[in-house]
Design an enzyme around this catalytic site. Structure first.
Site, short mmCIF file in Angstrom:
data_model
loop_
_atom_site.label_atom_id
_atom_site.label_comp_id
_atom_site.label_asym_id
_atom_site.label_seq_id
_atom_site.Cartn_x
_atom_site.Cartn_y
_atom_site.Cartn_z
N TYR A 126 21.22 -25.30 14.75
CA TYR A 126 20.74 -25.88 16.01
C TYR A 126 21.14 -27.34 16.21
O TYR A 126 20.52 -28.06 16.97
CB TYR A 126 19.22 -25.73 16.11
CG TYR A 126 18.75 -24.30 16.35
CD1 TYR A 126 19.65 -23.24 16.41
CD2 TYR A 126 17.41 -24.01 16.53
CE1 TYR A 126 19.21 -21.94 16.62
CE2 TYR A 126 16.97 -22.72 16.74
CZ TYR A 126 17.87 -21.69 16.79
OH TYR A 126 17.43 -20.40 17.01
N LYS A 172 19.97 -16.54 3.22
CA LYS A 172 21.01 -15.51 3.20
C LYS A 172 22.15 -16.03 2.32
O LYS A 172 23.32 -16.05 2.73
CB LYS A 172 21.46 -15.21 4.64
CG LYS A 172 22.36 -14.01 4.80
CD LYS A 172 21.65 -12.68 4.66
CE LYS A 172 22.63 -11.53 4.79
NZ LYS A 172 22.00 -10.21 4.57
N ASP A 208 17.08 -10.69 6.10
CA ASP A 208 16.98 -9.34 6.69
C ASP A 208 15.84 -8.55 6.03
O ASP A 208 15.08 -7.85 6.71
CB ASP A 208 18.32 -8.59 6.63
CG ASP A 208 19.08 -8.80 5.34
OD1 ASP A 208 18.63 -9.58 4.48
OD2 ASP A 208 20.14 -8.16 5.17
N ASP A 232 13.05 -19.74 13.46
CA ASP A 232 12.80 -19.53 14.89
C ASP A 232 12.52 -18.05 15.13
O ASP A 232 11.54 -17.67 15.79
CB ASP A 232 14.03 -20.00 15.68
CG ASP A 232 13.78 -20.06 17.17
OD1 ASP A 232 12.62 -19.88 17.59
OD2 ASP A 232 14.75 -20.29 17.92
N ASP A 236 8.53 -16.05 15.62
CA ASP A 236 8.17 -15.27 16.80
C ASP A 236 7.83 -13.83 16.42
O ASP A 236 6.92 -13.22 16.99
CB ASP A 236 9.29 -15.30 17.85
CG ASP A 236 9.26 -16.57 18.70
OD1 ASP A 236 8.48 -17.49 18.37
OD2 ASP A 236 10.00 -16.64 19.70
MG MG Z 1 11.30 -19.78 19.74
#
Ligand code: MG
Ligand code: NAI
Length: 335
Positions: A126, A172, A208, A232, A236
């Site tokens: 990001y 990962k 994963d 992120d 959620d």
């Molecule tokens: Mg979000």
């Protein structure tokens, strides 16, 4: 001790939900000094900047900030997002998302969960370094030793202060050998220290596998720590297990500030109707109280929110018939 709290109401339902939080904090009789600053689209229309320097400075000076939500217009070039700018300017490196069952029903709701997702908030994929080469495009993923160390340390300190016994490090590193290799090595060094000193156990999971395990056996997690993009997504996913957007709260925390906000946006479709659900903002307010060390008050507010939910005093988005004012009234009577 008196605490300085900055209020950023923002746009849409932001002011509606933040006003409930402020009214409840005032009702609780805590020693808080409130000040208010502007941020968001309405602020942009007024002063030409969605996040003026005076607001950034005020957030840096405050002990904590409560942020409502802002509208981000899609069609203005170079428009900067207020909350992303604040995170970067104040170096709010830890994004904290509690996942706590409060007695809701329906959907994917699971009873008995009580864990945290800790997401690195300043680096990873990001950082906004993308390059377009015509037929292909490249995004850079930045992982630093410093950034990895401080987020993992934050997760372990959180575990220590909340009586958690296990931290799950998610990465990962089998594929992203250099970037997540560095994150993993750094995390495991911190983990060793906390295992030796405090007996806090470390668990490693590939992202994963983590995504599956969150659905399969979420009760087995205590603190999950990971890099920006993975955090992120996982935060959620985890939020859906305890009621979704209407009750999802988050903290953005660093050495130079701390901003607490609901995860939802400005909900323009219901703004001004008086039916916005204030629970997520109130749970963010609980986090704010914990952050400034008002633990008894945090517990009191959390219990009043949980009681209100159990009593079925819910807004329409949660399947109830109560409006914002009714929820506020019930929480105050439960305090
Ligand atoms: Mg979000
Ligand atoms: P949203 O979260 O604002 O709304 C999604 C849906 O959930 C809508 O149907 C809305 O009515 C409902 N909803 C959200 N919060 C609610 C609440 N407290 N009570 C009752 N219902 C609620 O997301 P959306 O529609 O994608 O974005 C709207 C605006 O918000 C956009 O401009 C977007 O950029 C911005 N946004 C801002 C965020 C922030 O300030 N941190 C986060 C997400 C979106």
């Amino acid at each position: 001790m008196s605490h300085n709290i900055l209020i950023l109401k923002g746009d849409g339902i932001g002011p509606e939900v933040v006003d409930v939080a402020v009214a409840i904090l005032q009702h609780m009789g805590l020693d808080l000094n409130f000040s208010e600053a502007k941020a968001g689209y309405a602020c942009f229309q007024e002063v030409g900047d969605p996040i003026p320097q005076t607001t950034i400075d005020a957030a840096r000076a405050a002990d904590a900030t409560i942020f409502g939500a802002v509208t981000t217009p899609p069609d203005i070039p170079n428009y900067r997002s207020a909350v992303v700018t604040l995170r970067r300017e104040l170096d709010l490196y830890a994004n904290l998302r509690p996942v706590h069952s409060l007695g809701l029903t329906g959907g994917h709701y699971r009873e008995g969960l009580d864990f945290y997702v800790v997401r690195e908030n300043t680096e990873g994929l990001y950082i906004g370094q993308e390059e377009d080469f015509g037929d292909y495009a490249v995004a850079k993923r930045l992982i630093t030793k410093k950034g990895s160390e401080r987020i993992v340390r934050y997760a372990y300190e959180l575990a220590r202060h909340t009586g958690k016994r296990k931290v799950t490090v998610v990465h990962k590193a089998n594929i992203l050998r250099l970037t997540d290799g560095l994150f993993r090595r750094t995390a495991l060094a911190v983990a060793k220290e906390y295992d030796e000193q405090y007996g806090i156990e470390v668990q490693e999971l590939l992202v994963d596998t983590m995504a599956m395990r969150l659905i399969k056996d979420p009760q087995n997690f205590e603190v999950i720590v990971t890099t920006n993009l993975f955090g992120d997504i996982l935060s959620d996913e985890a939020a859906e297990l305890v009621g979704g957007l209407g009750v999802a709260a988050s903290g953005n925390i660093g050495e130079h500030g701390a901003i607490f906000e609901p995860v939802h946006g400005s909900a323009p479709d219901i703004a001004g109707k008086g039916v916005a659900n204030p629970f997520a903002t109130l749970l963010a307010t609980v986090m704010m109280l914990q952050h400034i060390g008002e633990n008894a008050a945090a517990q009191r507010l959390q219990s009043a929110v949980a009681a209100t939910i159990r009593q079925g005093v819910l807004t329409p988005d949660l399947g109830g018939t109560a409006n914002t004012a009714r929820v506020k009234e019930q929480i105050i009577s439960n305090l």
